[in-house]
Design an enzyme around this catalytic site. Structure first.
Site, PDB file in Angstrom:
ATOM      1  N   HIS A 100       0.848  -1.195   0.000  1.00  0.00           N
ATOM      2  CA  HIS A 100       0.000   0.000   0.000  1.00  0.00           C
ATOM      3  C   HIS A 100       0.884   1.246   0.000  1.00  0.00           C
ATOM      4  O   HIS A 100       1.962   1.251   0.608  1.00  0.00           O
ATOM      5  CB  HIS A 100      -0.910  -0.017   1.228  1.00  0.00           C
ATOM      6  CG  HIS A 100      -1.970   1.024   1.181  1.00  0.00           C
ATOM      7  ND1 HIS A 100      -1.728   2.344   1.482  1.00  0.00           N
ATOM      8  CD2 HIS A 100      -3.277   0.959   0.816  1.00  0.00           C
ATOM      9  CE1 HIS A 100      -2.848   3.035   1.322  1.00  0.00           C
ATOM     10  NE2 HIS A 100      -3.805   2.211   0.910  1.00  0.00           N
ATOM     11  N   GLU A 152      -3.876   2.227  -7.055  1.00  0.00           N
ATOM     12  CA  GLU A 152      -4.254   3.281  -6.117  1.00  0.00           C
ATOM     13  C   GLU A 152      -3.362   4.497  -6.354  1.00  0.00           C
ATOM     14  O   GLU A 152      -2.245   4.566  -5.805  1.00  0.00           O
ATOM     15  CB  GLU A 152      -4.073   2.801  -4.674  1.00  0.00           C
ATOM     16  CG  GLU A 152      -5.012   1.703  -4.266  1.00  0.00           C
ATOM     17  CD  GLU A 152      -5.272   1.721  -2.763  1.00  0.00           C
ATOM     18  OE1 GLU A 152      -6.437   1.650  -2.380  1.00  0.00           O
ATOM     19  OE2 GLU A 152      -4.314   1.842  -1.987  1.00  0.00           O
TER      20      GLU A 152
HETATM   21  P1  13P Z   1      -9.713   6.152   0.585  1.00  0.00           P
HETATM   22  O1  13P Z   1     -10.846   5.322   0.053  1.00  0.00           O
HETATM   23  O2  13P Z   1      -9.941   6.691   1.966  1.00  0.00           O
HETATM   24  O3  13P Z   1      -9.297   7.212  -0.392  1.00  0.00           O
HETATM   25  O4  13P Z   1      -8.451   5.157   0.741  1.00  0.00           O
HETATM   26  C1  13P Z   1      -8.125   4.347  -0.327  1.00  0.00           C
HETATM   27  C2  13P Z   1      -7.132   3.353   0.130  1.00  0.00           C
HETATM   28  O5  13P Z   1      -6.020   3.702   0.480  1.00  0.00           O
HETATM   29  C3  13P Z   1      -7.557   1.946   0.201  1.00  0.00           C
HETATM   30  O6  13P Z   1      -6.473   1.099   0.399  1.00  0.00           O
END
Ligand code: 13P
Length: 233
Positions: free
Chosen positions: A94, A154
């Site tokens: 992540h 992401e």
């Molecule tokens: P948000 O949905 O709060 O933007 O976070 C996304 C995330 O990091 C999921 O792993």
């Protein structure tokens, strides 16, 4: 109809009381056809959450793991321990692990190699096409019929900011990754999108080309919003 995944990453945002209260509510969510729902609580309470969601349709996964096996690694959490608790999947790489805990691409990629060789499934997060180690994946995942890897795009700027990537942008990156996976005969690897997903944008995102699900942070820690995302399908 393609199989979709909704994964809630609770990060380190909830204390024990709130984690348990949320799990008690979400255990009532029933499975829809072709929908897989997972939540990743903080490791400290993962056993409590596993017990609450044991008989439910919601799978409990880990947010992270450390590289080593059982041994003298103060503060660590290893795959063996997660497996012992009954956890079958972990998130890895992540962007908050990369930026806030200084995990390098090399460290994360070696953890990927370790987990791909283990019995655990993994959700590997990336924030650009170049961060996906396609060769490493190909070398450690030979059987396209038994895929135990999910990728999650992401973009860092979309995480926790309320600025969701445009559908065009999401589709462009997912398609580029999917095309390369296909060249490597790994076209069955699902690709999730994460970054400010909420009940208002989830339907459009989830119905987009080459999007197999969403990795949700903030909205997954609020029962109504999580339910809204599930019901948007
Ligand atoms: P948000 O949905 O709060 O933007 O976070 C996304 C995330 O990091 C999921 O792993």
């Amino acid at each position: 109809m393609k199989k979709l995944h909704i994964v809630g990453n609770w990060k380190m945002t909830l204390n024990k009381e709130d984690s348990i209260a949320l799990a008690e509510k979400i255990k009532t969510i029933s499975k829809k056809d072709n929908l897989n729902i997972e939540v990743a609580p903080t490791s400290l309470y993962i056993n409590d959450i596993l017990k609450i969601l044991k008989e439910s349709d919601i799978n409990v996964i880990s947010q992270n793991f450390d590289f080593e096996s059982l041994g003298s690694f103060t503060g660590g959490i290893c795959l063996d321990q997660l497996i012992e608790l009954g956890v079958s999947k972990s998130i890895l790489g992540h962007s908050e692990r990369r930026s806030k805990f200084n995990e390098s691409d090399d460290q994360i990629n070696s953890k990927l190699e370790t987990v791909l060789k283990s019995q655990l499934d993994v959700i590997f997060c990336f924030d650009s096409y170049d961060q996906v180690p396609f060769d490493l994946i190909k070398n450690n995942l030979n059987d396209n019929s038994k895929i135990k890897l999910t990728l999650a795009y992401e973009p860092t700027w979309a995480i926790g900011t309320g600025k969701t990537a445009s559908i065009d942008h999401i589709v462009e990156i997912h398609t580029k990754v999917k095309n390369t996976l296909t060249e490597y005969s790994l076209q069955n690897v699902p690709i999730l999108y994460g970054g400010s997903v909420n009940p208002s944008n989830s339907r459009d995102i989830l119905s987009s080309n080459n999007v197999d699900g969403v990795l949700v942070g903030g909205a997954s820690t609020k029962f109504d919003q999580l339910l809204g995302i599930v019901n948007s399908i």
